[in-house]
Design a protein around this motif. Structure first.
Motif, PDB file in Angstrom:
ATOM      1  N   ILE A 136      34.956  38.077  40.006  1.00 40.26           N
ATOM      2  CA  ILE A 136      36.298  37.513  39.830  1.00 40.26           C
ATOM      3  C   ILE A 136      37.241  38.545  39.210  1.00 40.26           C
ATOM      4  O   ILE A 136      36.820  39.463  38.514  1.00 40.26           O
ATOM      5  CB  ILE A 136      36.278  36.228  38.984  1.00 40.26           C
ATOM      6  CG1 ILE A 136      35.768  36.499  37.561  1.00 40.26           C
ATOM      7  CG2 ILE A 136      35.429  35.167  39.662  1.00 40.26           C
ATOM      8  CD1 ILE A 136      35.904  35.309  36.620  1.00 40.26           C
ATOM      9  N   GLY A 137      38.552  38.364  39.449  1.00 39.27           N
ATOM     10  CA  GLY A 137      39.539  39.259  38.872  1.00 39.27           C
ATOM     11  C   GLY A 137      40.946  38.779  39.144  1.00 39.27           C
ATOM     12  O   GLY A 137      41.182  37.948  40.027  1.00 39.27           O
ATOM     13  N   ALA A 138      41.878  39.290  38.365  1.00 40.66           N
ATOM     14  CA  ALA A 138      43.307  39.004  38.531  1.00 40.66           C
ATOM     15  C   ALA A 138      44.067  40.225  38.029  1.00 40.66           C
ATOM     16  O   ALA A 138      43.678  40.818  37.018  1.00 40.66           O
ATOM     17  CB  ALA A 138      43.710  37.757  37.758  1.00 40.66           C
ATOM     18  N   PRO A 139      45.130  40.631  38.713  1.00 39.19           N
ATOM     19  CA  PRO A 139      45.825  41.868  38.359  1.00 39.19           C
ATOM     20  C   PRO A 139      46.245  41.921  36.892  1.00 39.19           C
ATOM     21  O   PRO A 139      46.980  41.067  36.406  1.00 39.19           O
ATOM     22  CB  PRO A 139      47.045  41.873  39.292  1.00 39.19           C
ATOM     23  CG  PRO A 139      46.594  41.085  40.476  1.00 39.19           C
ATOM     24  CD  PRO A 139      45.710  40.006  39.915  1.00 39.19           C
ATOM     25  N   ASP A 140      45.721  42.931  36.192  1.00 39.20           N
ATOM     26  CA  ASP A 140      46.074  43.218  34.803  1.00 39.20           C
ATOM     27  C   ASP A 140      45.965  41.990  33.903  1.00 39.20           C
ATOM     28  O   ASP A 140      46.783  41.786  33.006  1.00 39.20           O
ATOM     29  CB  ASP A 140      47.472  43.836  34.729  1.00 39.20           C
ATOM     30  CG  ASP A 140      47.495  45.214  35.386  1.00 39.20           C
ATOM     31  OD1 ASP A 140      46.610  46.033  35.068  1.00 39.20           O
ATOM     32  OD2 ASP A 140      48.365  45.460  36.236  1.00 39.20           O
ATOM     33  N   ASP A 141      44.961  41.189  34.149  1.00 36.71           N
ATOM     34  CA  ASP A 141      44.717  39.958  33.385  1.00 36.71           C
ATOM     35  C   ASP A 141      43.253  39.940  32.961  1.00 36.71           C
ATOM     36  O   ASP A 141      42.373  39.646  33.766  1.00 36.71           O
ATOM     37  CB  ASP A 141      45.047  38.737  34.249  1.00 36.71           C
ATOM     38  CG  ASP A 141      44.769  37.411  33.554  1.00 36.71           C
ATOM     39  OD1 ASP A 141      44.415  37.419  32.357  1.00 36.71           O
ATOM     40  OD2 ASP A 141      44.902  36.368  34.220  1.00 36.71           O
ATOM     41  N   MET A 142      42.987  40.283  31.699  1.00 32.87           N
ATOM     42  CA  MET A 142      41.611  40.314  31.224  1.00 32.87           C
ATOM     43  C   MET A 142      40.935  38.956  31.377  1.00 32.87           C
ATOM     44  O   MET A 142      39.769  38.872  31.768  1.00 32.87           O
ATOM     45  CB  MET A 142      41.557  40.739  29.747  1.00 32.87           C
ATOM     46  CG  MET A 142      41.758  42.218  29.497  1.00 32.87           C
ATOM     47  SD  MET A 142      41.526  42.601  27.741  1.00 32.87           S
ATOM     48  CE  MET A 142      41.693  44.388  27.781  1.00 32.87           C
ATOM     49  N   ASP A 143      41.660  37.904  31.090  1.00 28.51           N
ATOM     50  CA  ASP A 143      41.090  36.563  31.139  1.00 28.51           C
ATOM     51  C   ASP A 143      40.612  36.201  32.540  1.00 28.51           C
ATOM     52  O   ASP A 143      39.687  35.403  32.700  1.00 28.51           O
ATOM     53  CB  ASP A 143      42.120  35.543  30.651  1.00 28.51           C
ATOM     54  CG  ASP A 143      41.507  34.171  30.438  1.00 28.51           C
ATOM     55  OD1 ASP A 143      40.589  34.054  29.617  1.00 28.51           O
ATOM     56  OD2 ASP A 143      41.936  33.208  31.112  1.00 28.51           O
ATOM     57  N   GLY A 144      41.229  36.793  33.560  1.00 28.66           N
ATOM     58  CA  GLY A 144      40.844  36.501  34.929  1.00 28.66           C
ATOM     59  C   GLY A 144      39.597  37.227  35.391  1.00 28.66           C
ATOM     60  O   GLY A 144      39.157  37.046  36.529  1.00 28.66           O
ATOM     61  N   HIS A 145      39.008  38.042  34.506  1.00 30.67           N
ATOM     62  CA  HIS A 145      37.835  38.841  34.860  1.00 30.67           C
ATOM     63  C   HIS A 145      36.548  38.393  34.171  1.00 30.67           C
ATOM     64  O   HIS A 145      35.497  39.017  34.397  1.00 30.67           O
ATOM     65  CB  HIS A 145      38.078  40.311  34.491  1.00 30.67           C
ATOM     66  CG  HIS A 145      39.033  41.033  35.387  1.00 30.67           C
ATOM     67  ND1 HIS A 145      40.397  40.943  35.226  1.00 30.67           N
ATOM     68  CD2 HIS A 145      38.833  41.867  36.446  1.00 30.67           C
ATOM     69  CE1 HIS A 145      40.986  41.698  36.142  1.00 30.67           C
ATOM     70  NE2 HIS A 145      40.064  42.269  36.892  1.00 30.67           N
ATOM     71  N   VAL A 146      36.614  37.381  33.339  1.00 29.22           N
ATOM     72  CA  VAL A 146      35.440  37.033  32.537  1.00 29.22           C
ATOM     73  C   VAL A 146      35.167  35.534  32.555  1.00 29.22           C
ATOM     74  O   VAL A 146      36.053  34.716  32.815  1.00 29.22           O
ATOM     75  CB  VAL A 146      35.608  37.500  31.072  1.00 29.22           C
ATOM     76  CG1 VAL A 146      35.633  39.013  30.976  1.00 29.22           C
ATOM     77  CG2 VAL A 146      36.871  36.907  30.447  1.00 29.22           C
ATOM     78  N   GLY A 147      33.926  35.203  32.245  1.00 25.09           N
ATOM     79  CA  GLY A 147      33.517  33.818  32.080  1.00 25.09           C
ATOM     80  C   GLY A 147      32.257  33.779  31.236  1.00 25.09           C
ATOM     81  O   GLY A 147      31.489  34.745  31.208  1.00 25.09           O
ATOM     82  N   PHE A 148      32.049  32.680  30.544  1.00 25.77           N
ATOM     83  CA  PHE A 148      30.828  32.525  29.746  1.00 25.77           C
ATOM     84  C   PHE A 148      30.581  31.041  29.501  1.00 25.77           C
ATOM     85  O   PHE A 148      31.510  30.289  29.195  1.00 25.77           O
ATOM     86  CB  PHE A 148      30.941  33.249  28.399  1.00 25.77           C
ATOM     87  CG  PHE A 148      29.647  33.258  27.622  1.00 25.77           C
ATOM     88  CD1 PHE A 148      28.705  34.236  27.840  1.00 25.77           C
ATOM     89  CD2 PHE A 148      29.377  32.265  26.687  1.00 25.77           C
ATOM     90  CE1 PHE A 148      27.499  34.245  27.143  1.00 25.77           C
ATOM     91  CE2 PHE A 148      28.178  32.256  25.983  1.00 25.77           C
ATOM     92  CZ  PHE A 148      27.234  33.250  26.215  1.00 25.77           C
ATOM     93  N   ARG A 149      29.319  30.650  29.638  1.00 29.89           N
ATOM     94  CA  ARG A 149      28.929  29.295  29.309  1.00 29.89           C
ATOM     95  C   ARG A 149      27.431  29.289  29.005  1.00 29.89           C
ATOM     96  O   ARG A 149      26.678  30.167  29.433  1.00 29.89           O
ATOM     97  CB  ARG A 149      29.243  28.315  30.439  1.00 29.89           C
ATOM     98  CG  ARG A 149      28.492  28.563  31.732  1.00 29.89           C
ATOM     99  CD  ARG A 149      28.895  27.583  32.811  1.00 29.89           C
ATOM    100  NE  ARG A 149      28.390  26.228  32.545  1.00 29.89           N
ATOM    101  CZ  ARG A 149      28.893  25.130  33.099  1.00 29.89           C
ATOM    102  NH1 ARG A 149      29.926  25.230  33.932  1.00 29.89           N
ATOM    103  NH2 ARG A 149      28.382  23.947  32.837  1.00 29.89           N
ATOM    104  N   PHE A 192      31.359  39.280  33.973  1.00 32.91           N
ATOM    105  CA  PHE A 192      32.155  40.391  33.446  1.00 32.91           C
ATOM    106  C   PHE A 192      32.602  41.277  34.588  1.00 32.91           C
ATOM    107  O   PHE A 192      31.795  41.753  35.388  1.00 32.91           O
ATOM    108  CB  PHE A 192      31.342  41.226  32.446  1.00 32.91           C
ATOM    109  CG  PHE A 192      32.006  42.531  32.087  1.00 32.91           C
ATOM    110  CD1 PHE A 192      33.238  42.544  31.455  1.00 32.91           C
ATOM    111  CD2 PHE A 192      31.405  43.742  32.399  1.00 32.91           C
ATOM    112  CE1 PHE A 192      33.867  43.736  31.139  1.00 32.91           C
ATOM    113  CE2 PHE A 192      32.016  44.946  32.084  1.00 32.91           C
ATOM    114  CZ  PHE A 192      33.248  44.941  31.449  1.00 32.91           C
ATOM    115  N   ASN A 193      33.906  41.490  34.663  1.00 29.62           N
ATOM    116  CA  ASN A 193      34.498  42.395  35.640  1.00 29.62           C
ATOM    117  C   ASN A 193      35.725  43.039  35.010  1.00 29.62           C
ATOM    118  O   ASN A 193      36.156  42.640  33.926  1.00 29.62           O
ATOM    119  CB  ASN A 193      34.862  41.635  36.926  1.00 29.62           C
ATOM    120  CG  ASN A 193      35.140  42.573  38.097  1.00 29.62           C
ATOM    121  OD1 ASN A 193      34.889  43.761  38.016  1.00 29.62           O
ATOM    122  ND2 ASN A 193      35.672  42.026  39.164  1.00 29.62           N
TER     123      ASN A 193
END
Length: 357
Positions: free
Chosen positions: A268-281, A296-297
């Motif tokens: 996953i990813g989003a231009p210049d958006d750290m939040d759009g590159h990560v997940g955790f559960r 993590f990306n």
């Protein structure tokens, strides 16, 4: 008026000189928190470092920083979450989406990750861009050609299981590697192809249920798994049949298992958006054990999809007994005194810990 001018001069002197100087003095290079700790390094999608030739030196810098820190950080494993390249087999890139053909992209990432070949085991999964021509138009991949098992003898020594491809030939796109940590804990790194086929999910279930792995801590390394809202990905629109995304992988493989305790993914990813590159559960599996699932990306940081490839971010996971300390670090920013105050991740890239059962 003179007082205002004097204050302005002082302010800009502080911002332009004293501020960065203080930031440089505050910088601390990565170190182990515990004398008994060891480090697993997680690489994000590297596709944007190799689709443009100009970006590859950043990937080389990242890999060589890891090599330089094998002893200080007691680095035992390097893992990669897939999408090693942007285009598996493109012949004539247009210069906008990339300027290297698929063959050159594979040569580039193989060369960069080759820094680990005689140093430390390197294990990768495959992402959607590692198949087909541009983006998994089919299940053909060049991964096995550029990352054969004898490329890294440290990795070769860990290989225990592998599946067969559609033509009945051995493949490393579905494989399992056994690793014994310095503290004696036994791990099994299970690698699954992008959106694994039903037969390969069944193969993986058989592997993790084998008697010899029942006391192992299993790390599942797969590409498409969590979205930015920490939800299991249910479906995506790729033109392949017989596919299982994150939710199906969780329900069919991870949840029913007794020993999968970690899942690492990218995608996953989003231009210049750290939040759009990560997940955790964290969820419980059928045996009542915690399963920590981390995406993590960084590929669209540093200028978006066509920027520098991801600002050099990697993840460092320090294992100390049952505790895992996660931090996000950029060797790219750390290399220069003028930018090293940016080298530690914050916000969505901030440090955190979790406990293994």
């Amino acid at each position: 008026m003179k007082n205002v001018l004097a204050l302005s001069i002082v302010f800009w002197f502080f911002v332009g000189f004293i501020g960065p100087l203080c930031a440089q003095q505050d910088y601390e290079a990565p170190t182990l928190k515990s004398d008994d700790g060891w480090t697993l390094v997680l690489f994000p999608d590297t596709q944007s470092y190799v689709k443009f030739k100009r970006n590859q030196p950043i990937l080389d810098l990242m890999a060589n920083w890891v090599v330089e820190n094998i002893d200080p950080l007691n680095i035992q494993l390097v893992l990669h979450v897939g999408d090693l390249v942007e285009h598996n087999a493109i012949l004539n890139p247009d210069g906008k989406i990339g300027n290297q053909p698929g063959k050159s992209q594979w040569e580039a990432v193989s060369k960069s990750m080759g820094a680990f070949d005689d140093k430390v085991p390197f294990i990768a999964t495959t992402g959607n861009h590692d198949y087909g021509i541009k983006n998994i138009e089919n299940r053909k991949t060049s991964y096995n050609d550029y990352f054969p098992i004898d490329k890294n003898f440290h990795t070769q020594k860990l290989l225990r299981e592998h599946a067969l491809d559609e033509e009945g030939m051995p493949t490393l796109t579905n494989a399992a590697y056994e690793f014994k940590a310095p503290d004696g804990r036994r791990f099994l790194v299970l690698v699954l192809e992008f959106a694994p086929r039903e037969a390969n999910l069944n193969w993986a279930k058989e592997v993790v249920s084998k008697n010899e792995y029942q006391d192992h801590t299993v790390i599942l390394l797969t590409h498409s798994y969590l979205n930015r809202n920490n939800e299991h990905i249910e479906t995506e629109g790729y033109p392949i049949s017989d596919k299982n995304y994150g939710k199906a992988v969780w329900e069919k493989l991870v949840k029913p298992s007794a020993n999968i305790q970690m899942v690492f993914s990218g995608h996953i990813g989003a231009p210049d958006d750290m939040d759009g590159h990560v997940g955790f559960r964290t969820d419980l599996n059928a045996a009542g054990k915690k399963v920590h699932q981390m995406t993590f990306n960084a590929q669209a940081l540093g200028g978006g999809w066509y920027g520098n490839g991801g600002d050099g971010w990697i993840r460092l996971l320090e294992f100390d007994g049952n505790q895992v300390s996660v931090s996000t670090f950029s060797p790219f920013f750390a290399i220069s005194p003028s930018t090293r105050h940016l080298a530690w991740g914050d916000g969505p890239f901030k440090s955190f810990t979790f406990e293994l059962d």
